[in-house]
Design an enzyme around this catalytic site. Structure first.
Site, PDB file in Angstrom:
ATOM      1  N   ARG A 225      38.096 -17.172   2.934  1.00  0.00           N
ATOM      2  CA  ARG A 225      39.600 -17.571   3.560  1.00  0.00           C
ATOM      3  C   ARG A 225      39.983 -18.915   3.689  1.00  0.00           C
ATOM      4  O   ARG A 225      39.087 -19.760   4.166  1.00  0.00           O
ATOM      5  CB  ARG A 225      39.746 -16.666   4.693  1.00  0.00           C
ATOM      6  CG  ARG A 225      39.404 -15.159   4.894  1.00  0.00           C
ATOM      7  CD  ARG A 225      40.717 -14.522   4.119  1.00  0.00           C
ATOM      8  NE  ARG A 225      40.372 -13.142   4.176  1.00  0.00           N
ATOM      9  CZ  ARG A 225      39.840 -12.450   3.016  1.00  0.00           C
ATOM     10  NH1 ARG A 225      39.411 -13.006   1.951  1.00  0.00           N
ATOM     11  NH2 ARG A 225      39.867 -11.115   3.026  1.00  0.00           N
ATOM     12  N   HIS A 273      43.466 -16.601  -5.200  1.00  0.00           N
ATOM     13  CA  HIS A 273      42.896 -15.624  -4.641  1.00  0.00           C
ATOM     14  C   HIS A 273      42.373 -14.373  -5.602  1.00  0.00           C
ATOM     15  O   HIS A 273      42.896 -13.389  -5.531  1.00  0.00           O
ATOM     16  CB  HIS A 273      43.731 -15.055  -3.451  1.00  0.00           C
ATOM     17  CG  HIS A 273      42.920 -14.194  -2.347  1.00  0.00           C
ATOM     18  ND1 HIS A 273      43.184 -14.201  -1.170  1.00  0.00           N
ATOM     19  CD2 HIS A 273      41.849 -13.435  -2.626  1.00  0.00           C
ATOM     20  CE1 HIS A 273      42.116 -13.494  -0.516  1.00  0.00           C
ATOM     21  NE2 HIS A 273      41.346 -12.995  -1.573  1.00  0.00           N
TER      22      HIS A 273
HETATM   23  P1  NDP Z   1      29.367  -9.834   5.607  1.00  0.00           P
HETATM   24  O1  NDP Z   1      29.906  -9.328   6.863  1.00  0.00           O
HETATM   25  O2  NDP Z   1      28.388  -9.243   4.861  1.00  0.00           O
HETATM   26  O3  NDP Z   1      28.461 -11.298   5.845  1.00  0.00           O
HETATM   27  C1  NDP Z   1      29.449 -12.306   6.693  1.00  0.00           C
HETATM   28  C2  NDP Z   1      28.087 -13.406   6.942  1.00  0.00           C
HETATM   29  O4  NDP Z   1      28.836 -14.382   7.523  1.00  0.00           O
HETATM   30  C3  NDP Z   1      26.910 -12.963   7.879  1.00  0.00           C
HETATM   31  O5  NDP Z   1      25.962 -13.520   7.224  1.00  0.00           O
HETATM   32  C4  NDP Z   1      27.237 -13.345   9.032  1.00  0.00           C
HETATM   33  O6  NDP Z   1      26.185 -13.773   9.829  1.00  0.00           O
HETATM   34  C5  NDP Z   1      28.075 -14.918   9.097  1.00  0.00           C
HETATM   35  N1  NDP Z   1      28.792 -15.123  10.100  1.00  0.00           N
HETATM   36  C6  NDP Z   1      29.789 -14.387  10.654  1.00  0.00           C
HETATM   37  N2  NDP Z   1      30.510 -15.163  11.821  1.00  0.00           N
HETATM   38  C7  NDP Z   1      29.641 -16.352  11.820  1.00  0.00           C
HETATM   39  C8  NDP Z   1      29.685 -17.427  12.541  1.00  0.00           C
HETATM   40  N3  NDP Z   1      30.588 -17.353  13.412  1.00  0.00           N
HETATM   41  N4  NDP Z   1      28.695 -18.326  12.421  1.00  0.00           N
HETATM   42  C9  NDP Z   1      27.947 -18.351  11.474  1.00  0.00           C
HETATM   43  N5  NDP Z   1      27.877 -17.329  10.425  1.00  0.00           N
HETATM   44  C10 NDP Z   1      28.749 -16.583  10.545  1.00  0.00           C
HETATM   45  O7  NDP Z   1      30.634 -10.411   4.610  1.00  0.00           O
HETATM   46  P2  NDP Z   1      30.773 -10.431   2.959  1.00  0.00           P
HETATM   47  O8  NDP Z   1      29.834 -11.330   2.638  1.00  0.00           O
HETATM   48  O9  NDP Z   1      30.758  -9.034   2.509  1.00  0.00           O
HETATM   49  O10 NDP Z   1      32.228 -11.106   2.813  1.00  0.00           O
HETATM   50  C11 NDP Z   1      32.432 -12.374   3.426  1.00  0.00           C
HETATM   51  C12 NDP Z   1      34.005 -12.757   3.280  1.00  0.00           C
HETATM   52  O11 NDP Z   1      34.272 -13.081   1.825  1.00  0.00           O
HETATM   53  C13 NDP Z   1      34.922 -11.671   3.667  1.00  0.00           C
HETATM   54  O12 NDP Z   1      35.366 -11.657   4.979  1.00  0.00           O
HETATM   55  C14 NDP Z   1      36.060 -12.026   2.850  1.00  0.00           C
HETATM   56  O13 NDP Z   1      37.060 -12.968   3.763  1.00  0.00           O
HETATM   57  C15 NDP Z   1      35.641 -13.025   1.770  1.00  0.00           C
HETATM   58  N6  NDP Z   1      35.830 -12.308   0.497  1.00  0.00           N
HETATM   59  C16 NDP Z   1      36.857 -12.993  -0.210  1.00  0.00           C
HETATM   60  C17 NDP Z   1      37.089 -12.521  -1.614  1.00  0.00           C
HETATM   61  C18 NDP Z   1      38.145 -13.320  -2.705  1.00  0.00           C
HETATM   62  O14 NDP Z   1      38.635 -12.761  -3.497  1.00  0.00           O
HETATM   63  N7  NDP Z   1      38.103 -14.378  -2.555  1.00  0.00           N
HETATM   64  C19 NDP Z   1      36.662 -11.119  -1.899  1.00  0.00           C
HETATM   65  C20 NDP Z   1      35.701 -10.437  -1.032  1.00  0.00           C
HETATM   66  C21 NDP Z   1      35.531 -11.350   0.028  1.00  0.00           C
HETATM   67  P3  NDP Z   1      24.856 -12.709  10.401  1.00  0.00           P
HETATM   68  O15 NDP Z   1      24.191 -12.496   9.100  1.00  0.00           O
HETATM   69  O16 NDP Z   1      24.175 -13.444  11.169  1.00  0.00           O
HETATM   70  O17 NDP Z   1      25.594 -11.617  11.060  1.00  0.00           O
HETATM   71  C1  OXD Z   2      38.566  -9.237   0.065  1.00  0.00           C
HETATM   72  C2  OXD Z   2      39.476 -10.225  -0.712  1.00  0.00           C
HETATM   73  O1  OXD Z   2      38.266  -9.418   1.434  1.00  0.00           O
HETATM   74  O2  OXD Z   2      39.917  -9.761  -1.865  1.00  0.00           O
HETATM   75  O3  OXD Z   2      38.099  -8.331  -0.326  1.00  0.00           O
HETATM   76  O4  OXD Z   2      39.913 -11.012  -0.117  1.00  0.00           O
END
Ligand code: NDP
Ligand code: OXD
Length: 310
Positions: A225, A273
């Site tokens: 993001r 994006h």
């Molecule tokens: P998940 O919920 O599967 O994974 C999130 C990870 O981030 C976990 O490992 C979690 O830690 C870690 N995390 C969360 N908060 C913190 C923190 N405060 N400090 C350190 N680590 C933290 O999410 P996804 O992998 O599925 O997706 C991640 C993000 O990717 C989405 O939220 C979205 O914003 C973005 N995205 C962007 C897209 C694009 O087109 N650009 C498309 C899809 C997604 P822990 O393992 O310890 O819980």
């Molecule tokens: C998502 C994205 O969160 O596309 O899936 O950003």
């Protein structure tokens, strides 16, 4: 009862036919033609206007059209007692890992620098390219996307590290966690990839102080993001030469305003994006499974824990 579909960026005809195929018995209401609000049982949404979900008295669950749910938790009236489900779709994960691998290789092989040299008609081989075994690649976020990207990067032989909120043990990856692990993690990232969810704890996480912890000459790939990165601090780090290059898919705000300096910065690659896109043919079936799980009182895959914020 009916399903509400709200998105201004996804194709309504494509979603109508995908939902009809996998959930033929459901009545679909596409915003703004929602009919009687009390008819809506589930909402399939991307960036709904604040208050829309709270106006549906018989809502039983909220399904995000994306992996992220920051577009929902930003609504002060979000009905937080309802199940909120984020999308975990292998086709989205695969696209995200393609974006990460493509750009890690671009940065590893100096493509952003060559693009600048080409603009100046400068013939200057940057040789030898470092071995992948010497290139340290770090992923912030070890969730669905971070782990898949790391698994695919491993095939190239990079030195891998990852950082998350809680401790992880991933073979072949040096794992760090929490505030205490962040400094050491960042200090060992020649190429840093952000795949964190956006929450109060991660907003602005890549600020001047944290970018300064990266080794000189490091690059950043942000596919999570825009608000994870303080854009002015990134530009300052690039201008000072501390960072070599950045590839950014996400911005704050979006669309990136035409006069924003990131558009024209010579060391920045912008994509709109577009790293990953939700594909109705695959996602609709997963949403049907989530709806069925909620109806039978089970936890759907991708159920968000609002107490941790992702
Ligand atoms: P998940 O919920 O599967 O994974 C999130 C990870 O981030 C976990 O490992 C979690 O830690 C870690 N995390 C969360 N908060 C913190 C923190 N405060 N400090 C350190 N680590 C933290 O999410 P996804 O992998 O599925 O997706 C991640 C993000 O990717 C989405 O939220 C979205 O914003 C973005 N995205 C962007 C897209 C694009 O087109 N650009 C498309 C899809 C997604 P822990 O393992 O310890 O819980
Ligand atoms: C998502 C994205 O969160 O596309 O899936 O950003």
């Amino acid at each position: 009862m009916a399903l509400l579909f709200y998105s201004l960026s996804d194709s309504q005809p494509d979603w109508t036919s995908a939902i009809a195929k996998v959930m033929p018995g459901e009545r679909l209401r596409i915003w703004p033609e929602i009919g009687a609000p009390e008819d809506i049982e589930f909402a399939i949404v991307w960036k709904p206007p604040p208050g829309l979900l709270a106006s549906l008295p018989n809502l039983k669950g909220i399904l995000s059209l994306g992996a992220g749910i920051d577009h929902l938790v930003s609504d002060p009236q979000l009905p937080r007692h309802l199940p909120l489900v984020r999308l975990i779709d292998p086709s989205l994960t695969a696209q995200m890992s393609e974006y990460v691998v493509m750009n890690v290789l671009r940065h590893h092989r100096f493509m952003p620098q060559y693009a600048q040299q080409q603009a100046a008609a400068l013939w200057k081989p940057l040789l030898p390219p470092p071995l992948t075994a010497e290139r340290r690649v770090g992923v912030m976020g070890l969730g669905v996307l971070g782990r898949d990207a790391l698994a695919k990067l491993a095939a190239f032989g990079f030195r891998l590290r990852g950082w998350a909120r809680t401790a992880h043990d991933i073979p072949g990856v040096d794992c760090f966690h929490g505030a205490a692990g962040l400094t050491e993690f960042l200090a060992g990232c020649d190429i840093l990839i952000c795949l964190l969810p956006l929450s109060p704890a991660t907003r602005g996480i890549l600020n001047a102080q944290r970018l300064a912890l990266l080794p000189k000459g490091a690059s950043l790939i942000n596919a999570a993001r825009g608000a994870h990165v303080i854009a002015a601090d990134l530009i300052a780090a690039l201008d000072s030469g501390h960072l070599a290059a950045a590839t950014l898919d996400v911005f704050d705000p979006e669309p990136l305003p035409p006069d924003h300096p990131l558009w024209r910065h010579p060391a920045v690659t912008v994509t709109p994006h577009a790293a990953g896109w939700t594909i109705p043919e695959t996602a609709a079936g997963l949403m049907a499974a989530s709806i069925a799980a909620i109806r039978r009182g089970a936890a759907p895959v991708g159920l968000v824990d609002l107490s941790v914020g992702y």
